[in-house]
Design a protein around this motif. Sequence first.
Motif, PDB file in Angstrom:
ATOM      1  N   ILE A 133       8.989  -4.809   4.528  1.00 58.62           N
ATOM      2  CA  ILE A 133       7.628  -4.897   3.998  1.00 58.62           C
ATOM      3  C   ILE A 133       7.780  -5.001   2.492  1.00 58.62           C
ATOM      4  O   ILE A 133       8.470  -4.179   1.874  1.00 58.62           O
ATOM      5  CB  ILE A 133       6.783  -3.664   4.379  1.00 58.62           C
ATOM      6  CG1 ILE A 133       6.676  -3.567   5.897  1.00 58.62           C
ATOM      7  CG2 ILE A 133       5.408  -3.726   3.716  1.00 58.62           C
ATOM      8  CD1 ILE A 133       6.022  -2.294   6.396  1.00 58.62           C
ATOM      9  N   PHE A 134       7.138  -6.018   1.917  1.00 54.43           N
ATOM     10  CA  PHE A 134       7.297  -6.267   0.491  1.00 54.43           C
ATOM     11  C   PHE A 134       6.228  -5.567  -0.331  1.00 54.43           C
ATOM     12  O   PHE A 134       5.125  -5.303   0.139  1.00 54.43           O
ATOM     13  CB  PHE A 134       7.271  -7.775   0.211  1.00 54.43           C
ATOM     14  CG  PHE A 134       8.543  -8.452   0.621  1.00 54.43           C
ATOM     15  CD1 PHE A 134       9.615  -8.513  -0.245  1.00 54.43           C
ATOM     16  CD2 PHE A 134       8.672  -8.999   1.883  1.00 54.43           C
ATOM     17  CE1 PHE A 134      10.790  -9.117   0.127  1.00 54.43           C
ATOM     18  CE2 PHE A 134       9.853  -9.609   2.268  1.00 54.43           C
ATOM     19  CZ  PHE A 134      10.916  -9.663   1.395  1.00 54.43           C
ATOM     20  N   LYS A 135       6.584  -5.286  -1.583  1.00 56.97           N
ATOM     21  CA  LYS A 135       5.636  -4.726  -2.548  1.00 56.97           C
ATOM     22  C   LYS A 135       4.566  -5.774  -2.841  1.00 56.97           C
ATOM     23  O   LYS A 135       4.798  -6.969  -2.701  1.00 56.97           O
ATOM     24  CB  LYS A 135       6.342  -4.386  -3.865  1.00 56.97           C
ATOM     25  CG  LYS A 135       7.422  -3.357  -3.777  1.00 56.97           C
ATOM     26  CD  LYS A 135       8.089  -3.215  -5.138  1.00 56.97           C
ATOM     27  CE  LYS A 135       9.285  -2.294  -5.103  1.00 56.97           C
ATOM     28  NZ  LYS A 135       9.967  -2.221  -6.389  1.00 56.97           N
ATOM     29  N   THR A 152      14.808  -5.594  -4.760  1.00 56.05           N
ATOM     30  CA  THR A 152      13.846  -4.881  -5.609  1.00 56.05           C
ATOM     31  C   THR A 152      12.400  -5.202  -5.243  1.00 56.05           C
ATOM     32  O   THR A 152      11.496  -4.465  -5.623  1.00 56.05           O
ATOM     33  CB  THR A 152      14.078  -5.194  -7.107  1.00 56.05           C
ATOM     34  OG1 THR A 152      13.861  -6.599  -7.328  1.00 56.05           O
ATOM     35  CG2 THR A 152      15.478  -4.782  -7.533  1.00 56.05           C
ATOM     36  N   LYS A 153      12.164  -6.286  -4.529  1.00 53.03           N
ATOM     37  CA  LYS A 153      10.803  -6.660  -4.106  1.00 53.03           C
ATOM     38  C   LYS A 153      10.384  -5.987  -2.799  1.00 53.03           C
ATOM     39  O   LYS A 153       9.255  -6.107  -2.367  1.00 53.03           O
ATOM     40  CB  LYS A 153      10.701  -8.173  -3.938  1.00 53.03           C
ATOM     41  CG  LYS A 153      10.844  -8.931  -5.231  1.00 53.03           C
ATOM     42  CD  LYS A 153      10.698 -10.415  -5.008  1.00 53.03           C
ATOM     43  CE  LYS A 153      10.849 -11.172  -6.325  1.00 53.03           C
ATOM     44  NZ  LYS A 153      10.702 -12.616  -6.120  1.00 53.03           N
ATOM     45  N   VAL A 154      11.313  -5.246  -2.186  1.00 53.19           N
ATOM     46  CA  VAL A 154      11.045  -4.623  -0.889  1.00 53.19           C
ATOM     47  C   VAL A 154      10.392  -3.261  -1.100  1.00 53.19           C
ATOM     48  O   VAL A 154      10.911  -2.413  -1.813  1.00 53.19           O
ATOM     49  CB  VAL A 154      12.345  -4.469  -0.070  1.00 53.19           C
ATOM     50  CG1 VAL A 154      12.092  -3.721   1.228  1.00 53.19           C
ATOM     51  CG2 VAL A 154      12.961  -5.837   0.205  1.00 53.19           C
ATOM     52  N   LYS A 155       9.226  -3.077  -0.473  1.00 53.62           N
ATOM     53  CA  LYS A 155       8.553  -1.774  -0.510  1.00 53.62           C
ATOM     54  C   LYS A 155       9.240  -0.817   0.466  1.00 53.62           C
ATOM     55  O   LYS A 155       9.586   0.299   0.113  1.00 53.62           O
ATOM     56  CB  LYS A 155       7.076  -1.942  -0.146  1.00 53.62           C
ATOM     57  CG  LYS A 155       6.297  -0.648  -0.156  1.00 53.62           C
ATOM     58  CD  LYS A 155       4.834  -0.903   0.165  1.00 53.62           C
ATOM     59  CE  LYS A 155       4.047   0.402   0.179  1.00 53.62           C
ATOM     60  NZ  LYS A 155       2.634   0.160   0.484  1.00 53.62           N
ATOM     61  N   THR A 181      15.364   6.465  16.913  1.00 55.41           N
ATOM     62  CA  THR A 181      14.284   6.454  15.935  1.00 55.41           C
ATOM     63  C   THR A 181      14.611   5.435  14.862  1.00 55.41           C
ATOM     64  O   THR A 181      15.775   5.081  14.662  1.00 55.41           O
ATOM     65  CB  THR A 181      14.103   7.837  15.265  1.00 55.41           C
ATOM     66  OG1 THR A 181      15.329   8.207  14.655  1.00 55.41           O
ATOM     67  CG2 THR A 181      13.695   8.893  16.277  1.00 55.41           C
ATOM     68  N   GLU A 182      13.567   4.993  14.189  1.00 51.97           N
ATOM     69  CA  GLU A 182      13.806   4.075  13.075  1.00 51.97           C
ATOM     70  C   GLU A 182      14.209   4.891  11.855  1.00 51.97           C
ATOM     71  O   GLU A 182      13.907   6.077  11.760  1.00 51.97           O
ATOM     72  CB  GLU A 182      12.579   3.209  12.791  1.00 51.97           C
ATOM     73  CG  GLU A 182      11.445   3.914  12.089  1.00 51.97           C
ATOM     74  CD  GLU A 182      10.513   4.660  13.030  1.00 51.97           C
ATOM     75  OE1 GLU A 182       9.644   5.370  12.503  1.00 51.97           O
ATOM     76  OE2 GLU A 182      10.637   4.554  14.260  1.00 51.97           O
ATOM     77  N   LYS A 183      14.920   4.234  10.935  1.00 56.46           N
ATOM     78  CA  LYS A 183      15.332   4.886   9.694  1.00 56.46           C
ATOM     79  C   LYS A 183      14.886   4.018   8.533  1.00 56.46           C
ATOM     80  O   LYS A 183      15.061   2.798   8.560  1.00 56.46           O
ATOM     81  CB  LYS A 183      16.853   5.024   9.621  1.00 56.46           C
ATOM     82  CG  LYS A 183      17.438   6.057  10.515  1.00 56.46           C
ATOM     83  CD  LYS A 183      18.931   6.171  10.273  1.00 56.46           C
ATOM     84  CE  LYS A 183      19.525   7.181  11.227  1.00 56.46           C
ATOM     85  NZ  LYS A 183      20.965   7.289  11.068  1.00 56.46           N
ATOM     86  N   ILE A 184      14.352   4.660   7.515  1.00 59.96           N
ATOM     87  CA  ILE A 184      14.019   3.945   6.280  1.00 59.96           C
ATOM     88  C   ILE A 184      15.312   3.798   5.493  1.00 59.96           C
ATOM     89  O   ILE A 184      15.979   4.786   5.178  1.00 59.96           O
ATOM     90  CB  ILE A 184      12.947   4.693   5.477  1.00 59.96           C
ATOM     91  CG1 ILE A 184      11.631   4.700   6.266  1.00 59.96           C
ATOM     92  CG2 ILE A 184      12.767   4.058   4.096  1.00 59.96           C
ATOM     93  CD1 ILE A 184      10.512   5.481   5.636  1.00 59.96           C
ATOM     94  N   ILE A 185      15.670   2.545   5.200  1.00 60.59           N
ATOM     95  CA  ILE A 185      16.919   2.296   4.488  1.00 60.59           C
ATOM     96  C   ILE A 185      16.690   1.725   3.084  1.00 60.59           C
ATOM     97  O   ILE A 185      17.620   1.686   2.288  1.00 60.59           O
ATOM     98  CB  ILE A 185      17.872   1.396   5.312  1.00 60.59           C
ATOM     99  CG1 ILE A 185      17.195   0.096   5.715  1.00 60.59           C
ATOM    100  CG2 ILE A 185      18.388   2.148   6.527  1.00 60.59           C
ATOM    101  CD1 ILE A 185      18.104  -0.872   6.453  1.00 60.59           C
ATOM    102  N   VAL A 186      15.455   1.300   2.805  1.00 60.06           N
ATOM    103  CA  VAL A 186      15.074   0.885   1.451  1.00 60.06           C
ATOM    104  C   VAL A 186      13.665   1.402   1.218  1.00 60.06           C
ATOM    105  O   VAL A 186      12.792   1.263   2.084  1.00 60.06           O
ATOM    106  CB  VAL A 186      15.095  -0.657   1.272  1.00 60.06           C
ATOM    107  CG1 VAL A 186      14.583  -1.054  -0.111  1.00 60.06           C
ATOM    108  CG2 VAL A 186      16.472  -1.228   1.514  1.00 60.06           C
ATOM    109  N   LYS A 187      13.454   1.992   0.046  1.00 59.00           N
ATOM    110  CA  LYS A 187      12.110   2.453  -0.319  1.00 59.00           C
ATOM    111  C   LYS A 187      11.868   2.090  -1.773  1.00 59.00           C
ATOM    112  O   LYS A 187      12.658   2.455  -2.648  1.00 59.00           O
ATOM    113  CB  LYS A 187      11.978   3.962  -0.101  1.00 59.00           C
ATOM    114  CG  LYS A 187      10.566   4.458  -0.260  1.00 59.00           C
ATOM    115  CD  LYS A 187      10.446   5.881   0.222  1.00 59.00           C
ATOM    116  CE  LYS A 187       8.978   6.281   0.199  1.00 59.00           C
ATOM    117  NZ  LYS A 187       8.790   7.628   0.736  1.00 59.00           N
TER     118      LYS A 187
END
Length: 172
Positions: free
Chosen positions: A164-166, A148-151, A109-115
């Motif tokens: 995916i960027f903000k 910090t620009k990464v959503k 599965t994929e994992k969210i590593i930055v939010k």
Amino acid sequence: MEEILIFFDSIFGVEADKLKTIHVLSRTAVIYIVGIALVRIGNKRFVGKMTAFDFILAIIIGSLLSRAITRSDLFLNLILASLLLILIHWFFSILSVKFTRFGDLIKGTEKIIVKNGEIKWEALKSSNLSEQDLIQSLRLNTNSGDITKVKIARLERNGEISFIFKNTPNNP
């Protein structure tokens, strides 16, 4: 029928105790063609961005096909075993499309590593990634080093990290 067997034995050394150079060369050509056919049957999926599911298949197929070149006693058996593995892989791929949990089990599965620009340290740690690995992937894939620009950043099933960027004035 016996003449055909004698012909194949003279070319491929099917019944030979020791393979001659001509046997190895002819087997190599056949195995190359069989390998291409197996990749085509396998839908070429496992030669692109591989999941562990695909990678294991590639290793096993490579091992079997190399033995088919050099082993005098198992030529046809090893080709058939390779074909069976491709068919099982194809069947598992179909099952993973129909049953998400099965797909997650064999492909991961994929994992969210930055939010929202914040690193999810537990997810990063459980994925055996360092902050340097994450930032390197960000630089290599996006030409940016600013987390910090990464959503959202995900560690995908194939091991790559997607970003995916903000929405910002410079990044609509």
